[in-house]
Write an enzyme that holds these catalytic residues in place. Structure first.
Site, mmCIF file in Angstrom:
data_model
loop_
_atom_site.group_PDB
_atom_site.id
_atom_site.type_symbol
_atom_site.label_atom_id
_atom_site.label_comp_id
_atom_site.label_asym_id
_atom_site.label_seq_id
_atom_site.Cartn_x
_atom_site.Cartn_y
_atom_site.Cartn_z
ATOM 1 N N PRO A 92 54.288 11.269 51.929
ATOM 2 C CA PRO A 92 55.563 10.569 51.791
ATOM 3 C C PRO A 92 56.038 9.857 53.050
ATOM 4 C CG PRO A 92 55.829 12.952 51.530
ATOM 5 C CD PRO A 92 54.370 12.671 51.539
ATOM 6 N N ASN A 93 56.542 8.664 52.814
ATOM 7 C CA ASN A 93 57.189 7.802 53.810
ATOM 8 C C ASN A 93 56.211 7.115 54.764
ATOM 9 O OD1 ASN A 93 59.931 8.253 52.952
ATOM 10 N ND2 ASN A 93 59.686 10.331 53.742
ATOM 11 N N ARG A 103 60.095 1.295 61.018
ATOM 12 C CA ARG A 103 61.158 2.048 61.693
ATOM 13 C C ARG A 103 60.553 3.078 62.636
ATOM 14 N NH1 ARG A 103 63.445 3.449 56.370
ATOM 15 N NH2 ARG A 103 63.492 1.311 55.667
ATOM 16 N N TYR A 134 56.246 6.672 65.678
ATOM 17 C CA TYR A 134 55.068 6.439 64.837
ATOM 18 C C TYR A 134 54.262 5.189 65.203
ATOM 19 C CZ TYR A 134 57.317 10.003 61.986
ATOM 20 O OH TYR A 134 57.891 11.158 61.555
ATOM 21 N N ASN A 167 47.164 13.222 56.115
ATOM 22 C CA ASN A 167 48.477 13.363 56.753
ATOM 23 C C ASN A 167 49.452 13.627 55.615
ATOM 24 O OD1 ASN A 167 50.939 13.186 57.937
ATOM 25 N ND2 ASN A 167 50.470 11.391 59.193
ATOM 26 N N ALA A 219 55.937 15.132 55.398
ATOM 27 C CA ALA A 219 56.801 16.323 55.429
ATOM 28 C C ALA A 219 56.300 17.438 54.505
ATOM 29 C CB ALA A 219 58.234 15.929 55.073
ATOM 30 N N HIS A 244 55.017 20.842 55.858
ATOM 31 C CA HIS A 244 55.840 21.969 56.292
ATOM 32 C C HIS A 244 56.257 22.912 55.157
ATOM 33 C CE1 HIS A 244 55.653 19.472 59.770
ATOM 34 N NE2 HIS A 244 56.374 18.508 59.204
ATOM 35 N N ASP A 270 47.131 24.944 48.088
ATOM 36 C CA ASP A 270 46.268 25.481 47.020
ATOM 37 C C ASP A 270 45.230 24.449 46.582
ATOM 38 O OD1 ASP A 270 47.494 27.933 47.043
ATOM 39 O OD2 ASP A 270 48.789 27.541 45.309
ATOM 40 N N GLU A 292 43.585 17.736 59.083
ATOM 41 C CA GLU A 292 44.992 17.325 58.991
ATOM 42 C C GLU A 292 45.348 16.502 60.231
ATOM 43 O OE1 GLU A 292 47.861 20.141 57.397
ATOM 44 O OE2 GLU A 292 49.052 19.858 59.215
ATOM 45 N N HIS A 338 48.461 14.322 62.271
ATOM 46 C CA HIS A 338 49.855 13.896 62.438
ATOM 47 C C HIS A 338 49.912 12.872 63.549
ATOM 48 C CE1 HIS A 338 51.203 16.808 59.640
ATOM 49 N NE2 HIS A 338 50.445 17.709 60.239
ATOM 50 N N ILE A 339 50.583 11.793 63.275
ATOM 51 C CA ILE A 339 50.672 10.701 64.252
ATOM 52 C C ILE A 339 51.491 11.159 65.462
ATOM 53 C CG2 ILE A 339 51.568 8.358 64.600
ATOM 54 C CD1 ILE A 339 51.041 7.933 61.524
ATOM 55 N N SER A 340 52.594 11.821 65.189
ATOM 56 C CA SER A 340 53.469 12.294 66.271
ATOM 57 C C SER A 340 53.036 13.687 66.725
ATOM 58 C CB SER A 340 54.922 12.329 65.788
ATOM 59 O OG SER A 340 55.071 13.311 64.767
ATOM 60 N N ARG A 391 58.873 18.140 68.509
ATOM 61 C CA ARG A 391 59.957 17.689 67.643
ATOM 62 C C ARG A 391 60.731 18.888 67.084
ATOM 63 N NH1 ARG A 391 57.773 13.329 63.666
ATOM 64 N NH2 ARG A 391 59.991 12.824 63.579
ATOM 65 N N ARG A 451 59.165 21.256 62.101
ATOM 66 C CA ARG A 451 57.886 20.520 62.091
ATOM 67 C C ARG A 451 56.772 21.295 62.803
ATOM 68 N NH1 ARG A 451 59.427 15.355 60.275
ATOM 69 N NH2 ARG A 451 61.514 14.799 60.993
HETATM 70 O O1 CA2 Z 1 53.670 12.798 62.682
HETATM 71 C C1 CA2 Z 1 53.314 12.683 61.509
HETATM 72 O O2 CA2 Z 1 52.337 12.012 61.167
HETATM 73 C C2 CA2 Z 1 54.144 13.334 60.386
HETATM 74 O O3 CA2 Z 1 53.235 13.855 59.435
HETATM 75 C C3 CA2 Z 1 54.998 12.250 59.796
HETATM 76 C C4 CA2 Z 1 55.977 12.755 58.726
HETATM 77 C C5 CA2 Z 1 56.770 13.938 59.261
HETATM 78 O O4 CA2 Z 1 57.582 14.465 58.208
HETATM 79 C C6 CA2 Z 1 55.878 15.034 59.803
HETATM 80 O O5 CA2 Z 1 56.690 16.062 60.328
HETATM 81 C C7 CA2 Z 1 54.988 14.499 60.915
HETATM 82 C C8 CA2 Z 1 56.992 11.691 58.318
HETATM 83 C C9 CA2 Z 1 56.441 10.339 58.081
HETATM 84 C C10 CA2 Z 1 57.569 9.357 58.092
HETATM 85 O O6 CA2 Z 1 57.028 8.118 58.423
HETATM 86 C C11 CA2 Z 1 57.863 7.107 58.746
HETATM 87 C C12 CA2 Z 1 57.280 6.017 59.345
HETATM 88 C C13 CA2 Z 1 58.073 4.961 59.709
HETATM 89 C C14 CA2 Z 1 59.437 4.976 59.465
HETATM 90 C C15 CA2 Z 1 60.005 6.060 58.860
HETATM 91 C C16 CA2 Z 1 59.208 7.132 58.484
#
Ligand code: CA2
Length: 145
Positions: free
Chosen positions: A9-10, A17, A22, A73, A76, A79, A86, A97, A99-101, A106, A110
């Protein structure tokens, strides 16, 4: 090798943003880059992004017939999705797995991944390079076998 690069998601909003967290690369550009990098490794990569837990689970279930490895990836869902945990455990396809960040720098929520225990390993904080590092790992592991 055939890779399934699965984003949750997202992540379709990448580049639009929070570039400080990211990066500036958009999702489509990221997929193009990952496919090109897979090709230079003599591999193939398919990218799939969904904001829906069930769609991610369906893709994981279908992976064994088409892919040698999954790079995931879960966004959210990382978490709290025991359903994705499963699904990963139910298929015999290795997963890394990504994660970009750096999730450990954080918010507290997370810091925990419920999905990572079903994975070979986890990469975080390396930006989008994490996806390339994951592909590279699988290729080297295959060459060692
Ligand atoms: O760091 C990551 O890759 C995450 O998986 C990104 C998830 C976050 O919930 C995880 O804790 C860490 C969220 C992705 C949201 O991506 C966006 C990208 C641009 C603008 C807004 C959201």
């Amino acid at each position: 090798m055939n890779f399934l690069i699965l984003n949750g998601p997202n992540l379709n909003l990448l580049g639009s943003r929070e570039p400080d967290v990211y990066g500036q690369t958009g999702y489509e550009a990221l997929c193009r880059e990952l496919k090109a990098r897979a090709k230079t490794m003599g591999c193939h990569a398919d990218c799939l992004q969904s904001n829906h837990e069930g769609a991610l689970i369906d893709a994981i279930h279908e992976a064994p017939s088409r892919y040698d490895a999954i790079i995931l990836n879960p966004g959210a869902f990382t978490h709290y999705s025991y359903a994705i945990l499963d699904a990963l455990k139910a298929v015999d396809v290795p997963c890394i797995e990504v994660h970009i960040s750096n999730v450990h720098r954080r918010e507290e929520f997370r810091h925990q991944s419920v999905t990572a225990p079903a994975c070979v390993g986890q990469i975080c904080g390396l930006g989008t390079y994490g996806y390339i590092a994951a592909m590279s790992y699988f290729v080297e592991r295959e060459n060692d076998a």
